[in-house]
Write an enzyme that holds these catalytic residues in place. Structure first.
Site, PDB file in Angstrom:
ATOM      1  N   HIS A 199      85.340  39.499   4.277  1.00 16.10           N
ATOM      2  CA  HIS A 199      85.533  40.957   4.252  1.00 16.10           C
ATOM      3  C   HIS A 199      85.932  41.279   2.550  1.00 16.10           C
ATOM      4  O   HIS A 199      85.740  42.344   1.922  1.00 16.10           O
ATOM      5  CB  HIS A 199      86.568  41.679   4.969  1.00 16.10           C
ATOM      6  CG  HIS A 199      86.072  41.825   6.455  1.00 16.10           C
ATOM      7  ND1 HIS A 199      86.229  41.038   7.652  1.00 16.10           N
ATOM      8  CD2 HIS A 199      85.370  42.955   6.894  1.00 16.10           C
ATOM      9  CE1 HIS A 199      85.607  41.587   8.499  1.00 16.10           C
ATOM     10  NE2 HIS A 199      85.240  42.587   8.206  1.00 16.10           N
ATOM     11  N   ARG A 306      84.879  52.550   7.317  1.00 18.04           N
ATOM     12  CA  ARG A 306      85.776  51.462   7.804  1.00 18.04           C
ATOM     13  C   ARG A 306      87.054  52.024   7.770  1.00 18.04           C
ATOM     14  O   ARG A 306      87.982  52.037   6.907  1.00 18.04           O
ATOM     15  CB  ARG A 306      85.717  50.317   7.041  1.00 18.04           C
ATOM     16  CG  ARG A 306      84.249  49.597   6.930  1.00 18.04           C
ATOM     17  CD  ARG A 306      84.265  48.441   6.068  1.00 18.04           C
ATOM     18  NE  ARG A 306      83.027  47.593   6.312  1.00 18.04           N
ATOM     19  CZ  ARG A 306      82.028  47.448   5.324  1.00 18.04           C
ATOM     20  NH1 ARG A 306      82.402  48.377   4.259  1.00 18.04           N
ATOM     21  NH2 ARG A 306      80.932  46.974   5.528  1.00 18.04           N
ATOM     22  N   ARG A 346      83.991  54.606  12.139  1.00 15.34           N
ATOM     23  CA  ARG A 346      84.259  53.551  13.150  1.00 15.34           C
ATOM     24  C   ARG A 346      85.780  53.365  13.207  1.00 15.34           C
ATOM     25  O   ARG A 346      86.562  53.512  12.471  1.00 15.34           O
ATOM     26  CB  ARG A 346      83.863  51.991  12.322  1.00 15.34           C
ATOM     27  CG  ARG A 346      83.982  51.012  13.366  1.00 15.34           C
ATOM     28  CD  ARG A 346      83.580  49.583  12.709  1.00 15.34           C
ATOM     29  NE  ARG A 346      84.256  49.153  11.753  1.00 15.34           N
ATOM     30  CZ  ARG A 346      83.929  48.208  10.746  1.00 15.34           C
ATOM     31  NH1 ARG A 346      82.817  47.498  11.056  1.00 15.34           N
ATOM     32  NH2 ARG A 346      84.848  47.650  10.008  1.00 15.34           N
ATOM     33  N   GLU A 444      77.351  43.615  17.726  1.00 16.80           N
ATOM     34  CA  GLU A 444      77.710  42.687  16.879  1.00 16.80           C
ATOM     35  C   GLU A 444      78.009  41.330  17.531  1.00 16.80           C
ATOM     36  O   GLU A 444      78.779  40.330  16.921  1.00 16.80           O
ATOM     37  CB  GLU A 444      78.859  43.051  15.865  1.00 16.80           C
ATOM     38  CG  GLU A 444      80.087  43.611  16.936  1.00 16.80           C
ATOM     39  CD  GLU A 444      81.010  44.409  15.800  1.00 16.80           C
ATOM     40  OE1 GLU A 444      81.226  43.928  14.628  1.00 16.80           O
ATOM     41  OE2 GLU A 444      81.937  45.191  16.214  1.00 16.80           O
ATOM     42  N   ASN A 467      77.172  41.190  10.076  1.00 20.17           N
ATOM     43  CA  ASN A 467      77.650  40.153   9.544  1.00 20.17           C
ATOM     44  C   ASN A 467      78.476  39.433  10.886  1.00 20.17           C
ATOM     45  O   ASN A 467      78.541  38.326  10.822  1.00 20.17           O
ATOM     46  CB  ASN A 467      79.094  40.862   8.884  1.00 20.17           C
ATOM     47  CG  ASN A 467      78.352  41.715   7.707  1.00 20.17           C
ATOM     48  OD1 ASN A 467      77.393  41.625   7.259  1.00 20.17           O
ATOM     49  ND2 ASN A 467      79.045  42.689   7.418  1.00 20.17           N
ATOM     50  N   ASP A 468      78.988  40.055  11.777  1.00 20.01           N
ATOM     51  CA  ASP A 468      79.664  39.526  12.952  1.00 20.01           C
ATOM     52  C   ASP A 468      78.342  39.000  13.695  1.00 20.01           C
ATOM     53  O   ASP A 468      78.926  37.879  14.639  1.00 20.01           O
ATOM     54  CB  ASP A 468      80.520  40.215  13.521  1.00 20.01           C
ATOM     55  CG  ASP A 468      82.043  40.284  13.171  1.00 20.01           C
ATOM     56  OD1 ASP A 468      82.386  39.407  12.246  1.00 20.01           O
ATOM     57  OD2 ASP A 468      82.803  41.334  13.214  1.00 20.01           O
ATOM     58  N   ARG A 478      82.825  32.989   8.980  1.00 20.76           N
ATOM     59  CA  ARG A 478      82.385  33.366   7.709  1.00 20.76           C
ATOM     60  C   ARG A 478      83.319  33.614   6.623  1.00 20.76           C
ATOM     61  O   ARG A 478      83.036  33.818   5.593  1.00 20.76           O
ATOM     62  CB  ARG A 478      81.512  34.921   7.921  1.00 20.76           C
ATOM     63  CG  ARG A 478      82.409  35.924   8.755  1.00 20.76           C
ATOM     64  CD  ARG A 478      81.461  37.204   8.702  1.00 20.76           C
ATOM     65  NE  ARG A 478      82.040  38.281   9.304  1.00 20.76           N
ATOM     66  CZ  ARG A 478      82.641  39.474   8.896  1.00 20.76           C
ATOM     67  NH1 ARG A 478      82.176  39.571   7.384  1.00 20.76           N
ATOM     68  NH2 ARG A 478      83.007  40.454   9.391  1.00 20.76           N
ATOM     69  N   CYS A 515      74.098  48.258   9.692  1.00 22.48           N
ATOM     70  CA  CYS A 515      75.410  48.509   8.734  1.00 22.48           C
ATOM     71  C   CYS A 515      76.057  47.334   8.140  1.00 22.48           C
ATOM     72  O   CYS A 515      76.910  47.471   7.382  1.00 22.48           O
ATOM     73  CB  CYS A 515      76.425  49.576   9.354  1.00 22.48           C
ATOM     74  SG  CYS A 515      77.235  48.668  10.796  1.00 22.48           S
TER      75      CYS A 515
END
Length: 584
Positions: A199, A306, A346, A444, A467-468, A478, A515
């Site tokens: 992140h 976010r 979100r 995800e 990403n996840d 990650r 996204c």
């Protein structure tokens, strides 16, 4: 000084050239900004006044000691008073303010860090431990400074006469800490740890600041005020470069600025492929203040707000949780700023490398623990408060609610039930909101991608958090730079899961977006188009580059090549085929 080069992981494109600013954990607790020349002596006086006030406090403590108090207490106060009078504390930080234009808190912490490192080298354990006395004295001064610091406005990047030229070098920087540096005089980030899709890396990209992570020893090898070049494209950091290398990178930096100016001409151009297929280009944001950047880049809406960044970095507040009114005002600001364009909010996604309270005990493996929707369902009052705030904002424009990390049918049903509770509470209070507000799920977790029917039956839209999804599919943390090289968006399993999700959405007639970071990677734009993706959401800084790729893409030519990519299980073959997509 000798020049040397460090190699790490590129996480944010561009080139930064500036002086190194080493950031220690203690330094993260104070504000950092440059003071204009005309305010330097006022800043010096602010520190002198703080030191004088601590002197008075210590004297009062000594005077008020009970007669039967242990003699050690008086001696303790005397030692602190002596430390405070030492020129290394009372004078050296003033010199730093005058020479470097650091604000008072920053100058004091810089000096204390230097003294602490000297004490660490002392062999005598008793003397070595005296550094804690110095740090305690400094804490007293910092508390006084922080009580008055709010009246001193920071110098923002770009203020007249102060071109930003500092590169932050640290062992690690949390997302909340990085956000604290926005609009300040910093132009690049270098960290010892971190991965391509941590992140911290994501926030660096959203701030459009060149960054390289996973440098291992950078914070030990680079010294304060060293000249540093951050090549965000290559993940290379050059310390104390030669004049020739400096000249080459300044030329490259200028070329990048010119290229970005050319992209600005595409701002009002519709995102349509060569064969006439319209594509939605949305922006990812962390805070409402990011909305103008999204509009400047030509975003057609916010694909990912976010919301957790409203909850993070809130200092010593009890629960670090904004109340309903504060949340509502922030969501409303974003909705109004987007002028009728959709805003996808979100719900709270904390845990893993985004703890709500970094001082709390964390799970053995927080990425697999109580995070995102699991955390919200475990804290229903907190969740209800956020949902009410989001619903109230929906009365001021188009709002969509996005739920992260869903994997089970009962989680979806529980989540939707709590949403209905929030709606019912607002109806009872006669508070307006959009009764038809759309709800969506982030895909995800591999289990979600493999059980799509239960999502498309209950949701209005889907958003793939690549990403996840990649992290969980490949069993890679990650945030861990030691396994960051295994993070692969082109792994055949990842491509299959993304392809399945897009196809399921098309069959059900619901929108599917990406996204995650794949959406903003121009090397993957045509791949995602070929997979059927028609909605991308990314950092505003990446949007125009992706739009250029879309304008040059011909889906009729891409489609036949996609069959080869999706059938292949060989990484080298997939990579070659994806590279071929970029050639036409």
């Amino acid at each position: 000084m000798a020049s040397f080069t460090l190699h790490g992981i590129p996480v944010s494109r561009g080139i930064a050239i500036g002086r190194a600013h080493l950031l220690t954990p203690a330094a993260l607790d104070v504000k950092h900004y440059l003071v204009p020349e005309e305010q330097v002596e006022a800043e010096v006086k602010r520190l002198q006044d703080a030191i004088a006030e601590v002197h008075r406090n210590l004297q009062e403590l000594w005077t008020d000691l009970p007669k039967d108090a242990p003699t050690e207490l008086g001696a303790f106060i005397d030692v602190h008073a002596l430390i405070l009078s030492d020129p290394m504390i009372s004078e050296a930080p003033l010199d730093i303010i005058r020479s470097r234009h650091y604000n008072a808190e920053w100058a004091l912490v810089t000096q204390i860090d230097e003294l602490s490192s000297q004490f660490d080298e002392i062999e005598d354990p008793y003397l070595r431990e005296r550094k804690h006395d110095i740090q305690q004295v400094a804490e007293r001064v910092l508390k006084v400074l922080m009580g008055t610091a709010l009246s001193v406005p920071p110098v923002l990047a770009g203020d007249e006469g102060y071109a930003p030229q500092m590169v932050v070098v640290a062992h690690d920087i949390s997302p909340a800490d990085m956000l604290a540096f926005r609009d300040r005089s910093f132009i690049g980030f270098v960290t010892d740890v971190g991965g391509q899709n941590s992140h911290t890396a994501i926030v660096a990209r959203s701030l459009d600041i060149p960054a390289s992570v996973g440098m291992s020893q950078a914070s030990r090898l680079i010294e304060q005020d060293d000249w540093v070049i951050v090549d965000g494209d290559a993940g290379v950091v050059i310390c104390n470069p030669s004049p020739l290398v400096m000249e080459q990178y300044r030329a490259r930096q200028l070329a990048l600025v010119k290229a970005r100016k050319r992209l600005l001409k595409l701002k009002k151009t519709p995102a349509v492929t060569k064969d006439g297929t319209a594509i939605k280009l949305m922006a990812n944001i962390e805070l409402p203040d990011d909305c103008p950047h999204a509009l400047d880049a030509g975003a057609t809406g916010i694909g990912l707000f976010r919301s957790e960044f409203l909850f993070m970095g809130r200092g010593a507040h009890a629960l670090r949780v904004p109340d309903e009114e504060e949340q509502f005002e922030q969501y409303k600001r974003a909705v109004v700023a987007m002028k009728g364009r959709p805003v996808t909010i979100r719900t709270l996604d904390v845990g893993a490398d985004k703890p709500l309270d970094p001082t709390e005990h964390t799970a053995l493996n927080p990425a697999l623990g109580l995070r995102a929707i699991r955390y919200c369902l475990a804290e229903p009052q907190l969740f209800l408060t956020q949902l009410r705030a989001i619903l109230r904002a929906s009365a001021f424009g188009k709002v969509r609610i996005l739920f992260p990390m869903l994997a089970h049918a009962f989680e979806i049903d529980q989540t939707l039930n709590i949403l209905e509770q929030a709606k019912a509470q607002l109806r009872e209070q006669n508070v307006k909101f959009d009764e038809q507000v759309e709800v969506g799920a982030m895909i995800e977790i591999p289990a979600a991608a493999l059980a799509l029917p239960m999502f498309v039956r209950r949701m209005d839209f889907l958003s793939i958090g690549t990403n996840d999804l990649i992290q969980y599919t490949l069993a890679i943390d990650r945030v861990d730079y030691e396994v960051a090289h295994l993070y692969d968006p082109l792994h055949p399993a990842v491509l299959q899961l993304i392809g399945m999700t897009i196809a399921a959405g098309q069959k059900a007639g619901i929108d599917v977006a990406v996204c995650g970071e794949m959406a903003g990677d121009i090397k993957l734009t045509r791949l995602l188009l070929g997979m059927g993706l028609r909605e991308f959401s990314m950092h505003p800084a990446q949007l125009l580059s992706v739009k250029q790729e879309i304008l040059n893409a011909d889906l009729a030519q891409i489609a036949p090549r996609m069959r080869r990519i999706m059938r292949s299980m060989e990484p080298a073959e997939i990579l070659e085929a994806v590279e071929q997509l970029q050639l036409n």
